[in-house]
Each structure stands twice: as C-alpha cells, then as structure tokens.
Design an enzyme around this catalytic site. Sequence first.
Site, PDB file in Angstrom:
ATOM      1  N   ASP A  77      45.690 105.130  58.187  1.00  0.00           N
ATOM      2  CA  ASP A  77      46.703 104.076  58.271  1.00  0.00           C
ATOM      3  C   ASP A  77      47.158 103.637  56.876  1.00  0.00           C
ATOM      4  OD1 ASP A  77      46.512 103.588  61.296  1.00  0.00           O
ATOM      5  OD2 ASP A  77      44.438 103.580  60.613  1.00  0.00           O
TER       6      ASP A  77
ATOM      7  N   PRO B 278      43.515 104.309  50.675  1.00  0.00           N
ATOM      8  CA  PRO B 278      43.945 105.538  50.002  1.00  0.00           C
ATOM      9  C   PRO B 278      45.177 106.200  50.623  1.00  0.00           C
ATOM     10  CG  PRO B 278      41.792 105.841  51.062  1.00  0.00           C
ATOM     11  CD  PRO B 278      42.130 104.387  51.179  1.00  0.00           C
TER      12      PRO B 278
ATOM     13  N   ASP C 251      48.458 114.313  57.860  1.00  0.00           N
ATOM     14  CA  ASP C 251      47.486 113.783  58.817  1.00  0.00           C
ATOM     15  C   ASP C 251      46.591 112.790  58.095  1.00  0.00           C
ATOM     16  OD1 ASP C 251      45.620 113.315  60.764  1.00  0.00           O
ATOM     17  OD2 ASP C 251      44.778 115.333  60.768  1.00  0.00           O
TER      18      ASP C 251
ATOM     19  N   HIS D 170      46.055 115.982  67.719  1.00  0.00           N
ATOM     20  CA  HIS D 170      46.037 117.219  66.927  1.00  0.00           C
ATOM     21  C   HIS D 170      47.018 118.265  67.449  1.00  0.00           C
ATOM     22  CE1 HIS D 170      41.978 115.622  65.503  1.00  0.00           C
ATOM     23  NE2 HIS D 170      42.824 115.554  64.501  1.00  0.00           N
TER      24      HIS D 170
ATOM     25  N   ASP E  42      43.352 114.397  45.663  1.00  0.00           N
ATOM     26  CA  ASP E  42      44.367 113.435  46.084  1.00  0.00           C
ATOM     27  C   ASP E  42      45.602 114.222  46.553  1.00  0.00           C
ATOM     28  OD1 ASP E  42      45.985 111.178  46.372  1.00  0.00           O
ATOM     29  OD2 ASP E  42      46.689 111.353  44.308  1.00  0.00           O
TER      30      ASP E  42
HETATM   31  N1  SPD Z   1      44.915 104.334  63.452  1.00  0.00           N
HETATM   32  C1  SPD Z   1      44.912 105.727  63.613  1.00  0.00           C
HETATM   33  C2  SPD Z   1      45.522 106.502  62.525  1.00  0.00           C
HETATM   34  C3  SPD Z   1      45.195 107.919  62.713  1.00  0.00           C
HETATM   35  C4  SPD Z   1      45.580 108.804  61.657  1.00  0.00           C
HETATM   36  N2  SPD Z   1      44.905 110.060  61.538  1.00  0.00           N
HETATM   37  C5  SPD Z   1      43.863 110.361  62.406  1.00  0.00           C
HETATM   38  C6  SPD Z   1      43.061 111.522  61.962  1.00  0.00           C
HETATM   39  C7  SPD Z   1      42.945 112.560  62.992  1.00  0.00           C
HETATM   40  N3  SPD Z   1      42.912 113.852  62.424  1.00  0.00           N
END
Ligand code: SPD
Length: 283
Positions: free
Chosen positions: A157, A161, A154, A62, A136
Amino acid sequence: MPLQYNEYYNEQTGLTIGLKKLLFSEQSEYQLVEVYETDTWGNLMTIDGMVMLSERDEFVYHEMISHTAMFTHPNPQRVLIIGGGDGGTAREVLKHQSVVHVDMVEIDKTVVDASKLHFPEVGDFENPKLNVLYEDGIAFVKSVKDPYDVIIIDGSDPVGPAEGLFEKDFYQYCLNALSDEGVLTAQTESPWVESYHPSMKKVFNALDDLFPISKMYLNFIPLYPAGMWSMACASRGDDPLSDETIKRIENGIKNLGGLRYYNSDIHRGAFALPTFVSDLIRR
Ligand code: SPD
C-alpha cells in the site's frame, strides 16, 4: 475472547480474521512482516498491519495482475515484476510459454523468506527463468538498459517503502523501460478507501499522461479492504479490450494450468467500471 486480526481501513471500520497462531514475525529494515495461521483462510501474510495475501484468496489478485498484462502483449518474453516478494505474480507469469526471462525486484528479502517458509504453494522460486533481486524497484527501473515486454507493479500500500510506486516519475521510468508494444499493470488499491484516493488519482493521471492506452479494471478479493480492488493496465501497443487481445486469451488460456478466477469473460468484464469508480479517476 477469540484471537483475531483486525485491519482498520475507514475510521473504526475494518476487517476481522480469526487466527489460530502467529507463525512468523520479523521487523525487517523496511517493515513488519508477519504470517498467521487463520481459522478459514489458510496462512495469512501482513505487512505493517495490512493484509498482503492469504492462501485461500491469493489466486484472484495474482491471476488478475498477471494475465491481464500477459495477454494484452502479443508475445511477452521479458517480464519485470516490481515487488511481488511472495512469488505469486511470478508463478502466474511463468505459466506463459512465451516467457524467456523474469526479473523480480523485491526490496525486502524478509517477504521472500516468509513466503518460502509459509506459502510453499505460492512461489515458483526454483524456476530457472526467474531471477530474484533484492533492490529498490524504483532505482532499478530507472536504470534499465534492456527493455521489458511487460512490467507488473505488485507493491504494497502507498505508505512506507511502496509510496514511490504511486508517483508519476516512477511511471515515466517504467515507460522508458518498456519495449515498443510494452504493457504495464499495477495494483491501485480499493475504490472504497478514501485515504487512498489521492494515490489512485496520481497513478491514473500519470498513466493517462504518459501512455497511449490506460484503463482501470476491478477484481474482488475478500481479504482486501472492502473486497473491491482496482488495478491499472497501460499499454504502448495493444488495447486490453481489442479483438486481438480477446482472441489471444481465448486461444491461449487452455495452455495455462490451474486458473481459478481469470478467463476471457472476466478479462472483458473487469474493465466495466461502476460510475462512482470511474468518477474517481475522471479529470
Ligand atoms: N492492502 C493490500 C495491498 C496488496 C498489494 N500487494 C499484495 C501482494 C501480493 N503479491
């Protein structure tokens, strides 16, 4: 046999985390959201069997996805977060005094609900500058009228979605939604996981085509596949490595409370890429 969570990311190679108990499990309209209490990582959120965050290591992700963009922009006032439902990115963004308004567009309310219940230290959901929308993110960014200074992607993977968040069209919409000196950061997976290389290449090729400045940077997150995690920083204005940006970090960082990973040396060093990583995105 101890209770364990396994995320396999290369054939039968993966990550094992010791669990104490399951705290939350909901199959939403979009995905399976689960929260476990772990043996040493605090609470852990997974989505469709992939680690999203743990209480113990979430600060790395973060801080790195937020402050890199926030300091590259000279005066970030309006910020858009696509995804980010756990609230950790918004928490970091809201530490910047220049911020006037943050829209967080999360497709899945279940993620926000799970975070509010089981990650009370992660989100800053009561902050009056934060507006949470359950929509979305791709459709939202396509129709932005009032541009943003910073956009942070953020998402999860590139399966399910979040797949569209790795496509060129989406980055074109983001570019259109940014103000003149706008800056974007995005999470772009682990250089060690081959199945994600096509998505990584797609994002970096798109940013290279669309933005005057785009760079990959790295950070180290123990509970993400292979521990090495990549992010993208693209800018319509300042370079994340310019003297001005570094000066802004050095002067501004003391006004942000409680940082545990990000600092000006980490910011600079994060853009130094091992050769096998820069080769991955070289055209
Ligand atoms: N495999 C981990 C992918 C992480 C993507 N975002 C994580 C959310 C944290 N705010």
